[in-house]
Design a protein around this motif. Structure first.
Motif, PDB file in Angstrom:
ATOM      1  N   VAL A 179      41.767  42.205  45.761  1.00  0.00           N
ATOM      2  CA  VAL A 179      41.024  43.140  46.621  1.00  0.00           C
ATOM      3  C   VAL A 179      39.608  43.311  46.086  1.00  0.00           C
ATOM      4  O   VAL A 179      38.640  43.407  46.859  1.00  0.00           O
ATOM      5  N   ASN A 180      39.464  43.320  44.769  1.00  0.00           N
ATOM      6  CA  ASN A 180      38.141  43.456  44.162  1.00  0.00           C
ATOM      7  C   ASN A 180      37.260  42.235  44.425  1.00  0.00           C
ATOM      8  O   ASN A 180      36.055  42.350  44.613  1.00  0.00           O
ATOM      9  N   GLU A 181      37.873  41.039  44.446  1.00  0.00           N
ATOM     10  CA  GLU A 181      37.108  39.798  44.581  1.00  0.00           C
ATOM     11  C   GLU A 181      36.867  39.375  46.018  1.00  0.00           C
ATOM     12  O   GLU A 181      35.850  38.723  46.308  1.00  0.00           O
ATOM     13  N   TRP A 204      47.595  41.257  40.256  1.00  0.00           N
ATOM     14  CA  TRP A 204      47.080  40.338  41.267  1.00  0.00           C
ATOM     15  C   TRP A 204      46.438  41.061  42.447  1.00  0.00           C
ATOM     16  O   TRP A 204      45.347  40.692  42.889  1.00  0.00           O
ATOM     17  N   VAL A 205      47.093  42.105  42.949  1.00  0.00           N
ATOM     18  CA  VAL A 205      46.548  42.748  44.147  1.00  0.00           C
ATOM     19  C   VAL A 205      45.228  43.455  43.844  1.00  0.00           C
ATOM     20  O   VAL A 205      44.274  43.389  44.637  1.00  0.00           O
ATOM     21  N   ALA A 206      45.129  44.115  42.699  1.00  0.00           N
ATOM     22  CA  ALA A 206      43.874  44.797  42.351  1.00  0.00           C
ATOM     23  C   ALA A 206      42.746  43.792  42.180  1.00  0.00           C
ATOM     24  O   ALA A 206      41.613  44.018  42.634  1.00  0.00           O
ATOM     25  N   LEU A 243      47.542  35.188  34.675  1.00  0.00           N
ATOM     26  CA  LEU A 243      47.154  36.427  35.351  1.00  0.00           C
ATOM     27  C   LEU A 243      45.669  36.347  35.725  1.00  0.00           C
ATOM     28  O   LEU A 243      44.885  35.713  35.021  1.00  0.00           O
ATOM     29  N   PRO A 244      45.281  37.006  36.811  1.00  0.00           N
ATOM     30  CA  PRO A 244      43.871  37.013  37.197  1.00  0.00           C
ATOM     31  C   PRO A 244      43.040  37.830  36.232  1.00  0.00           C
ATOM     32  O   PRO A 244      43.550  38.726  35.542  1.00  0.00           O
ATOM     33  N   GLU A 245      41.767  37.543  36.156  1.00  0.00           N
ATOM     34  CA  GLU A 245      40.868  38.320  35.292  1.00  0.00           C
ATOM     35  C   GLU A 245      40.571  39.670  35.932  1.00  0.00           C
ATOM     36  O   GLU A 245      40.588  39.818  37.129  1.00  0.00           O
ATOM     37  N   ALA A 302      52.597  40.722  28.902  1.00  0.00           N
ATOM     38  CA  ALA A 302      51.226  40.226  29.038  1.00  0.00           C
ATOM     39  C   ALA A 302      50.462  41.048  30.069  1.00  0.00           C
ATOM     40  O   ALA A 302      49.277  41.363  29.887  1.00  0.00           O
ATOM     41  N   ALA A 303      51.144  41.418  31.161  1.00  0.00           N
ATOM     42  CA  ALA A 303      50.496  42.241  32.186  1.00  0.00           C
ATOM     43  C   ALA A 303      50.244  43.653  31.674  1.00  0.00           C
ATOM     44  O   ALA A 303      49.200  44.261  31.954  1.00  0.00           O
ATOM     45  N   LEU A 304      51.184  44.203  30.916  1.00  0.00           N
ATOM     46  CA  LEU A 304      50.988  45.538  30.348  1.00  0.00           C
ATOM     47  C   LEU A 304      49.810  45.566  29.376  1.00  0.00           C
ATOM     48  O   LEU A 304      49.111  46.574  29.256  1.00  0.00           O
ATOM     49  N   GLU A 305      49.601  44.459  28.681  1.00  0.00           N
ATOM     50  CA  GLU A 305      48.436  44.383  27.790  1.00  0.00           C
ATOM     51  C   GLU A 305      47.150  44.506  28.590  1.00  0.00           C
ATOM     52  O   GLU A 305      46.206  45.189  28.170  1.00  0.00           O
ATOM     53  N   ARG A 306      47.095  43.882  29.750  1.00  0.00           N
ATOM     54  CA  ARG A 306      45.904  43.980  30.593  1.00  0.00           C
ATOM     55  C   ARG A 306      45.683  45.410  31.090  1.00  0.00           C
ATOM     56  O   ARG A 306      44.550  45.816  31.333  1.00  0.00           O
TER      57      ARG A 306
END
Length: 390
Positions: A318-320, A313-315, A388-390, A53-57
């Protein structure tokens, strides 16, 4: 959002995935790797539905699925291959849209690197960290080649032997757990029976894993208890293979054939270790992710999946977040319970799946047979479900 580019230390799965995640948020980061080049291997990784699922993002799922082999089942069996417990890949896919897949580490890294370069990313090779200072709102990283780099933050994605971890918490250490695995592969006719099927066979204080991607090559892992840590550099691979043939002589004929036809050049030693006494995964402008933060034994097959989750999550945070302190705190709060549970289960498996005595092994087999496969599947679905975060 942080305007200036941060620094990522380590160009493994965690570091490259994190760099991609930042790029997708419109943020540039610098990636530094100690080695002069990435040393890729043909050994396998298992990626669970949460990792897919994370790789899809990250925009690479289709490529990964083309390179990987979906696992129809993950089977646990006695040393003579009598079934004990089974996890259905089809049941996982029905609930989570994806099964578990097996993929060569080399193929996964090639896909991630292509994506990184496509997004304009770059890796600075030959940069071994010697010192990190976090003063006056900026981090300065010193490298063995004399270079010094400055950034608003540093993310340590440099694996279980992390250099960055020492600057986050000097008391943290890696403890060898008295277990290790020998990874290898063999080209044998019996590989055809293991396409899309992973079997872990249980013996007395030993385990053996078999699977195949193409029906021509069996990828295997010979797990044993060993009292002291040994460096892979100390090993004579031909002597090791001879010893493994003796130690696993009571296993199923497929195991004996795999060891008899073992490709000596494929042999790789992996010691089981766990990160301990790490009171926090961040300090000041430094943050740890992946194995640098939560290195654990590979029993759960979650090393890559958790690392890619960390990247997302970290990206996003940090963006938000308005400042790093907020981002780091939110990251730890989002990840702590999940990582702790995965680590606990991976450690429990060391004892339950590979007990030291023959009697304990017999009890293990009897008890495992009493657990309905549907309960095992339900538990795995719970573990693999992750927002997962958007």
């Amino acid at each position: 959002m942080i305007a200036e580019p941060g620094i990522i230390i380590g160009a493994g799965i965690a570091g490259v995935a994190t760099s991609i995640a930042f790029a997708l948020k419109g943020q540039r980061v610098q990636v530094f790797e100690a080695r002069d080049e990435l040393i890729q291997t043909d050994h396998l990784l298992w990626i669970a539905p949460n990792g897919l699922a994370a790789l899809e993002r990250l925009g690479v799922l289709d490529e990964v699925l083309k390179a990987a082999t979906p696992q129809e089942l993950m089977g646990f069996a006695t040393a003579d291959l009598r079934p004990v417990m089974t996890l259905s890949g089809a049941a996982l896919a029905l609930k989570l849209n994806q099964p578990i897949v097996a993929v060569r580490r080399r193929d996964l890294m090639d896909i991630l690197l292509r994506r990184l370069y496509q997004l304009g990313g770059k890796i600075h090779f030959g940069h071994e960290v010697t010192h990190i200072s976090d003063d006056l709102g900026i981090v300065t990283v010193s490298f063995a080649n004399g270079l010094r780099a400055r950034a608003p933050f540093v993310i340590g994605a440099d694996g279980i032997g992390s250099r960055v971890r020492g600057f986050v918490d000097g008391d943290a250490r890696v403890r060898y757990q008295g277990l290790r695995t020998w990874l290898g592969y063999s080209d044998v006719p019996d590989a055809q029976r293991y396409i899309g099927k992973t079997f872990e066979l249980w013996g007395d204080a030993t385990r053996f894993v078999l699977t195949s991607l193409d029906g021509k090559r069996i990828y295997w892992s010979a797990l044993e208890r060993f009292p002291r840590y040994e460096s892979p550099l100390e090993q004579d691979v031909n002597l090791v293979i001879e010893r493994l043939r003796r130690d696993f002589d009571r296993y199923h004929s497929d195991v004996k054939e795999a060891l008899r036809e073992a490709d000596a050049s494929s042999l790789k030693l992996c010691n089981f270790g766990v990160v301990e006494q790490l009171s926090r995964n961040h300090h000041g402008r430094l943050l740890l992710i992946g194995d640098a933060s939560h290195g654990m034994p590979p029993n759960m097959g979650q090393g890559a999946s958790l690392a890619i989750e960390d990247a997302m999550w970290v990206a996003a945070l940090v963006n938000e977040s308005p400042d790093l302190s907020t981002a780091w705190t939110r990251f730890e709060n989002a990840r702590r319970a999940r990582v702790k549970e995965m680590t606990r289960l991976a450690n429990v498996m060391n004892t339950v799946f590979q007990p030291e005595s023959r009697l304990a092994g017999r009890i293990r087999d009897v008890v495992a047979k009493l657990i309905p496969d549907r309960l095992t599947t339900q538990r795995m679905i719970q573990l693999y479900t992750q927002s997962l975060p958007e």
